[in-house]
Scaffold this motif. Structure first.
Motif, PDB file in Angstrom:
ATOM      1  N   GLN A  66      -7.814   8.710   3.824  1.00  0.00           N
ATOM      2  CA  GLN A  66      -7.153   9.179   2.616  1.00  0.00           C
ATOM      3  C   GLN A  66      -8.009  10.546   2.315  1.00  0.00           C
ATOM      4  O   GLN A  66      -7.683  10.950   1.432  1.00  0.00           O
ATOM      5  N   TYR A  75      -4.994  -1.352   8.267  1.00  0.00           N
ATOM      6  CA  TYR A  75      -3.801  -1.769   7.402  1.00  0.00           C
ATOM      7  C   TYR A  75      -3.283  -2.972   7.871  1.00  0.00           C
ATOM      8  O   TYR A  75      -2.460  -3.963   6.989  1.00  0.00           O
ATOM      9  N   ALA A  84       0.888   3.934   1.231  1.00  0.00           N
ATOM     10  CA  ALA A  84       1.109   4.403   2.504  1.00  0.00           C
ATOM     11  C   ALA A  84       1.268   3.951   3.706  1.00  0.00           C
ATOM     12  O   ALA A  84       0.610   3.190   4.151  1.00  0.00           O
ATOM     13  N   THR A  85       2.036   4.809   4.820  1.00  0.00           N
ATOM     14  CA  THR A  85       2.184   4.053   6.261  1.00  0.00           C
ATOM     15  C   THR A  85       0.861   3.991   7.329  1.00  0.00           C
ATOM     16  O   THR A  85       0.178   5.542   6.549  1.00  0.00           O
ATOM     17  N   GLN A 142       1.544   8.119   8.204  1.00  0.00           N
ATOM     18  CA  GLN A 142       0.379   8.855   6.534  1.00  0.00           C
ATOM     19  C   GLN A 142      -0.401   8.766   6.386  1.00  0.00           C
ATOM     20  O   GLN A 142      -1.001  10.084   7.021  1.00  0.00           O
ATOM     21  N   ILE A 143      -1.554   8.063   6.943  1.00  0.00           N
ATOM     22  CA  ILE A 143      -2.415   8.064   6.534  1.00  0.00           C
ATOM     23  C   ILE A 143      -3.360   8.535   8.334  1.00  0.00           C
ATOM     24  O   ILE A 143      -4.125   9.072   7.583  1.00  0.00           O
ATOM     25  N   TYR A 159       1.028  -0.868  -0.031  1.00  0.00           N
ATOM     26  CA  TYR A 159      -0.183   0.322  -0.249  1.00  0.00           C
ATOM     27  C   TYR A 159       0.647   1.111   0.086  1.00  0.00           C
ATOM     28  O   TYR A 159       1.622   1.209   0.197  1.00  0.00           O
TER      29      TYR A 159
END
Length: 487
Positions: free
Chosen positions: A481, A408, A252-253, A256-257, A250
């Motif tokens: 996001q 995640y 984004a980590t 970051q999300i 993915y």
């Protein structure tokens, strides 16, 4: 933020009712109203009762804000009265005692304005503005949740349709194999027991098709209820092609999300607004300790039926006052006496109103000295509520971070499961082709053939479930996001 877990649980439970189900073309017919994903979302947003209720709360917030804004302007009130007195009364015009019936009529205008109230009015306007914005954010958050609900319900119907498609293909394969087996049995190449096993498998596949069709009906009912439309409405979903997702990291980590999510999610912003609102409540409570300065003005006039003008006319009257004797002659004596004549005249209505008018101006100062510590307790309550709102905002952010981390991990696990099931399906397809070839030449009995086919059927159904599970997990992270829920 636990919404994603609840939605997925519903989605997965519905998919687990059967392990072989659905395609839109073959499962739902073409007679219903065509509904796209956006149509379903728009319909739900228009007809959802919770949204309508929140809309009314927003309207109430607007009304409260407007009311507080007008509170800073001067007030103006007028009044009038009509009175009738009989018997012994006081003449309102002369303040004398009279016994006549008296009627009176009065008019008055009064105005007042708060010049200073410890900034309570100004802070009250700011408080109501923040409360309104929080209500609007609550409404937006509810719309987001309903949108997610509709997406899940829509995907659920599509997954059931995909699984029905698999079930129907499985049934077709079994029917073809039954025809082949019948020919081999007739030719004496296979024992008749193999035919019985194939017929049993056919009956099982037919049951799977029925279960899949029932699952589509249930999934559509759930979607209709989410849309708040009648269960008897026949709808045909315009199919959203959900491609097989590529297994890749993915972009984004979780950290970051989270940074993106806390900057735009409505429930986080609403919590922040309520923190600011609680600070204004503290300021309002502090304002209670300060003096209040106000100004007032009034004008009054009145009319009375007892009011009258008295006109006095004076004149000299000659009158004989006596006589005198002069040389035995009697002479009369005349006196000139002043006299007055009074005449009464009622004063006209508008003349009285013009003449009786009086005006006043006033400046008032109220200084709080002791009120049973009510101000102190109110300030303490406001400060406690401020701390509660701050803790609530921190709790919202904590739940958001934890939900993103869990989402995640679930997405990563779903990707692994989808990849593993893809490998399993490919391996079982090869195994089934080999088993089918051996069965056709009589080198494999029907029981082993059915086991091989059942394993492949189950793996394909699991792969469909894993596909939609993985796609849904990705969409949840996209939602955090502010990405569009498109496919």
């Amino acid at each position: 933020m636990k919404l994603a877990k609840i939605l997925f649980s519903t989605f997965f439970l519905a998919n687990s009712l059967v392990f072989a189900q659905s395609s839109a073309v073959s499962g739902s017919g073409n007679s219903g109203d065509k509904v796209t994903l956006q149509d379903a979302i728009d319909f739900a947003l228009r007809n959802n009762l919770s949204i309508k209720q929140n809309n009314l709360q927003v309207e109430q917030g607007i009304n409260t804000l407007d009311q507080s804004k007008w509170a800073k302007y001067p007030t103006l009130n007028g009044g009038t009265n009509f009175n009738l007195f009989s018997g012994r009364n006081i003449n309102p015009y002369t303040n004398g005692i009279i016994t006549n019936t008296v009627g009176s009529n009065g008019f008055g205008l009064n105005s007042g304005v708060i010049l200073f109230d410890g900034y309570q009015t100004r802070n009250g306007i700011a408080l109501n503005q923040l409360n309104l914005e929080a209500s609007q954010l609550d409404l937006q958050n509810m719309k987001n949740q309903i949108t997610l609900n509709i997406v899940v319900g829509y995907l659920n119907v599509l997954s059931q349709q995909d699984l029905l498609s698999i079930s129907q293909r499985q049934l077709e394969v079994t029917q073809i194999q039954l025809e082949r087996s019948q020919k081999l049995v007739n030719a004496g190449s296979l024992p008749e027991t193999n035919l019985f096993d194939i017929k049993a498998q056919l009956a099982n596949d037919e049951l799977n098709v029925v279960n899949a069709e029932n699952a589509i009906i249930s999934a559509k009912l759930t979607l209709k209820q989410l849309m708040n439309t009648g269960a008897d409405r026949d709808i045909e979903l315009v199919r959203v092609e959900v491609p097989n997702p590529s297994i890749q990291a993915y972009p984004a980590t979780p950290a970051q999300i989270y940074e993106i999510a806390q900057g735009f999610l409505a429930d986080v912003q609403a919590a922040d607004m309520r923190v600011k609102a609680s600070q204004k409540s503290v300021d309002i409570a502090k304002g209670l300790k300060m003096p209040t300065v106000s100004a007032s003005a009034s004008f009054n006039s009145s009319f009375s039926t007892a009011a009258e003008n008295v006109n006095v006319t004076q004149k000299i009257v000659e009158q004989e006052a006596g006589y005198v004797n002069v040389a035995n002659i009697r002479y009369p004596v005349f006196a000139y006496v002043p006299t007055s004549v009074a005449s009464r005249e009622k004063i006209a209505y508008f003349r009285q109103l013009g003449g009786n008018g009086n005006a006043s101006l006033g400046l008032n100062v109220r200084i709080p000295i002791f009120n049973g510590y009510s101000t102190k307790f109110r300030l303490t309550t406001a400060q406690i509520q401020q701390k509660q709102s701050e803790v609530q905002a921190d709790n919202v952010r904590l739940r958001l971070r934890q939900d993103i981390e869990l989402a995640y991990v679930n997405m990563t696990n779903a990707a692994k499961r989808f990849s593993a099931l893809g490998n399993q399906v490919r391996a079982l397809e090869e195994s089934f082709r080999a088993a089918e070839a051996r069965f056709n030449v009589g080198a494999l009995n029907a029981l082993d053939y059915n086991i091989s086919k059942t394993n492949l059927d189950r793996a394909r159904a699991n792969q469909i479930q894993a596909k939609y599970d993985y796609v849904f997990r990705i969409k949840i992270l996209d939602y955090y996001q502010n990405r569009p829920l498109t496919f």
